[in-house]
Design an enzyme around this catalytic site. Structure first.
Site, short mmCIF file in Angstrom:
data_model
loop_
_atom_site.label_atom_id
_atom_site.label_comp_id
_atom_site.label_asym_id
_atom_site.label_seq_id
_atom_site.Cartn_x
_atom_site.Cartn_y
_atom_site.Cartn_z
N SER A 99 0.86 -1.18 0.00
CA SER A 99 0.00 0.00 0.00
C SER A 99 0.90 1.23 0.00
O SER A 99 2.05 1.17 0.43
CB SER A 99 -0.88 -0.01 1.26
OG SER A 99 -1.51 1.24 1.46
N TYR A 141 -2.66 -0.84 10.36
CA TYR A 141 -2.64 -1.20 8.94
C TYR A 141 -1.34 -0.71 8.29
O TYR A 141 -0.66 -1.48 7.60
CB TYR A 141 -3.85 -0.60 8.24
CG TYR A 141 -3.94 -0.90 6.76
CD1 TYR A 141 -4.44 -2.12 6.32
CD2 TYR A 141 -3.51 0.03 5.81
CE1 TYR A 141 -4.52 -2.41 4.96
CE2 TYR A 141 -3.59 -0.25 4.45
CZ TYR A 141 -4.09 -1.47 4.03
OH TYR A 141 -4.17 -1.75 2.69
N LYS A 166 1.69 -2.99 6.63
CA LYS A 166 2.10 -2.85 5.24
C LYS A 166 3.56 -2.41 5.12
O LYS A 166 4.26 -2.80 4.18
CB LYS A 166 1.17 -1.86 4.52
CG LYS A 166 -0.26 -2.38 4.34
CD LYS A 166 -0.31 -3.65 3.50
CE LYS A 166 -1.72 -4.10 3.19
NZ LYS A 166 -1.77 -5.29 2.32
#
Length: 302
Positions: free
Chosen positions: A173, A186, A190
């Site tokens: 991401s 998150y 990532k």
């Protein structure tokens, strides 16, 4: 002193050489490899980016193996591939359980064979203030977004290393390049996935396995349902198909890092020349981010 000057001159010449190579790549399209009859395994293929990647590989004639925890959506993806004339095999697998990964991997090897393209796509996002996240949310985020990559690679890399051919894809991401508020868990997962892929790439080169490639995909916000209220004044929200097409193209051309949209590659290169405070300010001006969307009992997966 002369030694230091010589080293600086060498680095300068080296930089010019690699910049020329990059410019050459822009005007000389890379040769695309043929994936017909190749076994491609994709995690999190029940919907979103994973589903679109599976459909695209199916259209290219690959034998597509799809994993997801949701049997009905995974089967639906497999059926669509078959309706389009492709070959697909659907398996239910819980990526938070290493025993389940090992058992399902053994089943794939027995029933179909060794996949030589592995797409670690499955992901989960909660989206909320760090202090409101429960331990279960944080652990599950890392189990799926990061740790599962270790276990799938340990299962399927041996065949790739033995034959010195294969491809490992990491769906990361842009949050792996720039941490985002309300995405602390998150973004961290990532970042870790990006580091995993980068270190793995170097390890493969060090081992002399030049036929095994890695591709890391870094998209901006994608309309998969993971983020309820994404914000980006300077751009737009991507579709899963856009990201999938860029991913597959990156695999076919052995591209190491794929930015979606492509302009992000230029922006990331430029950012290396600017002060960090300026980067933070421009990010604030662009309005990139999300609104808190924490739901205590709900996990959102790709």
């Amino acid at each position: 002193m002369l030694n230091v000057i010589f080293r600086l001159l060498f680095l300068f010449v080296l930089a010019i050489y690699f910049y020329i190579l990059e410019i050459f790549k822009l005007f000389s399209p890379a040769k695309r490899k043929d994936v017909r009859n190749e076994i491609v395994l994709i995690t999190g293929a029940g919907h979103g980016i994973g589903r679109e990647i599976a459909l695209e590989f199916g259209r290219l004639g690959a034998r597509v193996v799809i994993w997801d925890i949701n049997k009905s959506t995974n089967d639906a993806t497999a059926e669509e591939i078959k309706r389009n004339g492709g070959t697909a095999y659907s398996y239910v697998c819980d990526l938070t359980k290493t025993d389940d990964i090992r058992t399902t991997a053994d089943k794939v090897r027995r029933e179909i064979g060794d996949p030589y393209i592995l797409v670690n796509n499955a992901g989960i996002l909660t989206g909320g203030e760090l202090l409101k996240l429960k331990e279960a949310h944080i652990r599950r985020t890392f189990e799926i977004n990061t740790l599962s990559h270790f276990w799938t690679c340990q299962e399927f890399m041996p065949a790739m290393l033995k034959d010195n051919r294969g491809h490992i894809v990491t769906i990361a991401s842009m949050s792996a390049m720039s941490g985002t508020a309300y995405l602390v868990d998150y973004s961290s997962s990532k970042y870790a996935a990006l580091g995993f892929a980068e270190a793995l790439n170097e390890e493969l080169r060090t081992m002399g396995k030049t036929g095994v490639y890695t591709t890391t995909v870094c998209p901006m916000f994608v309309d998969t349902g993971l983020v309820k209220q994404p914000k980006d004044r300077a751009g737009r929200i991507l579709t899963p198909k856009e990201v999938a097409l860029s991913t597959v193209d990156g695999v076919l051309t052995n591209e190491e890092i794929v930015y979606v949209p492509k302009r992000m590659k230029f922006q990331m290169t430029l950012s290396g020349f600017f002060p960090r405070d300026m980067i933070k300010y421009t990010k604030k001006l662009s309005g990139v981010g999300i609104e808190p969307q924490y739901e205590p009992t709900t996990f959102k997966t790709d």
